[in-house]
Scaffold this active site. Structure first.
Site, PDB file in Angstrom:
ATOM      1  N   GLY A 137     -12.186  -4.437   2.198  1.00  4.15           N
ATOM      2  CA  GLY A 137     -13.204  -5.358   1.695  1.00  4.15           C
ATOM      3  C   GLY A 137     -14.527  -4.621   1.565  1.00  4.15           C
TER       4      GLY A 137
ATOM      5  N   GLU B  46       0.832  -1.212   0.000  1.00  5.70           N
ATOM      6  CA  GLU B  46       0.000   0.000   0.000  1.00  5.70           C
ATOM      7  C   GLU B  46       0.862   1.257   0.000  1.00  5.70           C
ATOM      8  OE1 GLU B  46      -2.114  -1.130   3.564  1.00  5.70           O
ATOM      9  OE2 GLU B  46      -3.940  -1.651   2.444  1.00  5.70           O
TER      10      GLU B  46
ATOM     11  N   MET C  73      -8.722  -3.455   8.791  1.00  4.20           N
ATOM     12  CA  MET C  73      -8.165  -3.911  10.074  1.00  4.20           C
ATOM     13  C   MET C  73      -7.392  -2.837  10.828  1.00  4.20           C
ATOM     14  SD  MET C  73      -6.984  -7.742   8.858  1.00  4.20           S
ATOM     15  CE  MET C  73      -6.466  -8.279  10.485  1.00  4.20           C
ATOM     16  N   GLU C  74      -7.542  -1.564  10.434  1.00  7.70           N
ATOM     17  CA  GLU C  74      -6.725  -0.526  11.078  1.00  7.70           C
ATOM     18  C   GLU C  74      -7.484   0.765  11.400  1.00  7.70           C
ATOM     19  OE1 GLU C  74      -5.661  -1.849   7.935  1.00  7.70           O
ATOM     20  OE2 GLU C  74      -4.407  -3.363   8.886  1.00  7.70           O
TER      21      GLU C  74
ATOM     22  N   ASP D 156     -11.633  -6.707  -2.424  1.00  6.21           N
ATOM     23  CA  ASP D 156     -12.341  -7.997  -2.365  1.00  6.21           C
ATOM     24  C   ASP D 156     -13.749  -7.778  -1.812  1.00  6.21           C
ATOM     25  OD1 ASP D 156     -10.428  -7.695   0.169  1.00  6.21           O
ATOM     26  OD2 ASP D 156     -12.282  -8.702   0.790  1.00  6.21           O
TER      27      ASP D 156
HETATM   28  N1  LIG Z   1     -11.861  -8.821   3.673  1.00  5.19           N
HETATM   29  C1  LIG Z   1     -11.072  -8.018   4.426  1.00  5.19           C
HETATM   30  N2  LIG Z   1     -11.136  -8.097   5.774  1.00  5.19           N
HETATM   31  C2  LIG Z   1     -10.376  -7.280   6.552  1.00  5.19           C
HETATM   32  N3  LIG Z   1      -9.506  -6.364   6.055  1.00  5.19           N
HETATM   33  C3  LIG Z   1      -9.424  -6.254   4.708  1.00  5.19           C
HETATM   34  C4  LIG Z   1      -8.634  -5.421   3.865  1.00  5.19           C
HETATM   35  C5  LIG Z   1      -7.736  -4.293   4.299  1.00  5.19           C
HETATM   36  N4  LIG Z   1      -6.396  -4.653   4.840  1.00  5.19           N
HETATM   37  C6  LIG Z   1      -5.685  -5.693   4.117  1.00  5.19           C
HETATM   38  C7  LIG Z   1      -4.955  -6.494   5.181  1.00  5.19           C
HETATM   39  C8  LIG Z   1      -5.669  -7.811   5.413  1.00  5.19           C
HETATM   40  C9  LIG Z   1      -5.130  -8.930   4.618  1.00  5.19           C
HETATM   41  S1  LIG Z   1      -3.991  -9.875   5.538  1.00  5.19           S
HETATM   42  C10 LIG Z   1      -3.051 -10.451   4.254  1.00  5.19           C
HETATM   43  C11 LIG Z   1      -1.918 -11.260   4.796  1.00  5.19           C
HETATM   44  O1  LIG Z   1      -0.879 -11.291   3.839  1.00  5.19           O
HETATM   45  C12 LIG Z   1      -1.199 -12.047   2.644  1.00  5.19           C
HETATM   46  C13 LIG Z   1      -0.035 -11.911   1.660  1.00  5.19           C
HETATM   47  O2  LIG Z   1      -0.244 -10.751   0.886  1.00  5.19           O
HETATM   48  C14 LIG Z   1      -5.103  -5.676   6.414  1.00  5.19           C
HETATM   49  O3  LIG Z   1      -4.083  -4.703   6.544  1.00  5.19           O
HETATM   50  C15 LIG Z   1      -6.436  -5.038   6.228  1.00  5.19           C
HETATM   51  C16 LIG Z   1      -8.922  -5.764   2.577  1.00  5.19           C
HETATM   52  N5  LIG Z   1      -9.878  -6.760   2.545  1.00  5.19           N
HETATM   53  C17 LIG Z   1     -10.192  -7.072   3.839  1.00  5.19           C
END
Ligand SMILES: Nc1ncnc2c(CN3C[C@H](CCSCCOCCO)[C@@H](O)C3)c[nH]c12
Length: 227
Positions: free
Chosen positions: A77, A11, A171-172, A195
């Site tokens: 998401g 990001e 998540m932040e 997503d």
């Molecule tokens: N459905 C969803 N539920 C919760 N949060 C989000 C977010 C926002 N960000 C992306 C990341 C979560 C992904 S962890 C990935 C682990 O590494 C994987 C390798 O790349 C975290 O920083 C929150 C996008 N889609 C989401």
């Protein structure tokens, strides 16, 4: 000083490419990039995933680097049906969907002596809306909910929507909103959808993380020109 905060390296990287990095300061097991853009002083970092990491990094940006506003850029998401992958949303306010003290009669998301929702900065949001208008870009605004869980279930997503009237999930933001509320610092959060937060969201996330991160980063750079 303007704080530019992300959660993940993917990001932050597209933003770092557009600014002039002057110095990198290692602190608190993290890297803080001191940079210039459009004659503005910036401190940039990615916190690592989750509410504790993002709260920690936001606090360091404010307390150590004297950031006077915090702008978050990243992915999210979708909860609202009209949000598709790549769409942009700004937060009107943020909350924490994984807080549950309901056994004591408190609402979901509520910590005693704190708040369920943390308001985002209205003037920064109106700048974002004018930038979107100028660039003829669709920009939604709504409540964005945070929790220390990657949401990948329609049932859980619908519960969050019903309970918090949220339009997107990540998540932040709820944690950074709490830090900025506590320290009286304007908070702005921009997210591009990666997503659907339903079954299979993990696959979409992996596929669209980079592309959606760039969508958010590109818009944030345009915003920085107007601040
Ligand atoms: N459905 C969803 N539920 C919760 N949060 C989000 C977010 C926002 N960000 C992306 C990341 C979560 C992904 S962890 C990935 C682990 O590494 C994987 C390798 O790349 C975290 O920083 C929150 C996008 N889609 C989401």
């Amino acid at each position: 000083m303007i704080g530019i905060l992300c959660a993940m390296r993917e990001e932050l990287e597209p933003i770092l490419e557009e600014v002039e990095v002057k110095e990198v300061v290692e602190y608190g097991k993290n890297k803080f990039y001191l940079a210039k853009f459009d004659n503005k002083d910036l401190v940039l970092a990615y916190s690592k995933i989750g509410k504790v990491n993002s709260a920690t990094t936001a606090t360091i940006m404010i307390e150590k680097f004297k950031a006077k506003k915090i702008l978050f850029s990243g992915v999210a998401g979708a909860i609202d049906e009209d949000l598709k992958i790549g769409d942009l949303i700004i937060a009107t306010k943020t909350c924490q969907h994984d807080i549950d003290l309901t056994v004591f009669g408190y609402p979901y998301g509520y910590i005693p002596e704190s708040e369920v929702y943390f308001e985002c900065d209205k003037s920064l949001n109106s700048i974002a809306k004018s930038v979107a208008k100028k660039l003829n870009l669709k920009l939604k605004e709504g409540i964005i909910a945070s929790g220390d869980q990657f949401i990948h279930s329609k049932e859980k997503k619908e519960w969050i929507k019903k309970t918090f009237n949220a339009s997107a999930i990540e998540m932040e933001g709820g944690a950074v909103g709490c830090v900025c509320f506590t320290l009286n610092i304007p908070f702005f959060m921009l997210r591009a959808i990666s997503d659907s937060a339903e079954e299979g969201a993990g696959i979409d996330f992996d596929e669209f993380l980079e592309e959606s991160s760039k969508v958010s980063a590109k818009f944030l750079i345009e915003m920085l020109k107007e601040i």
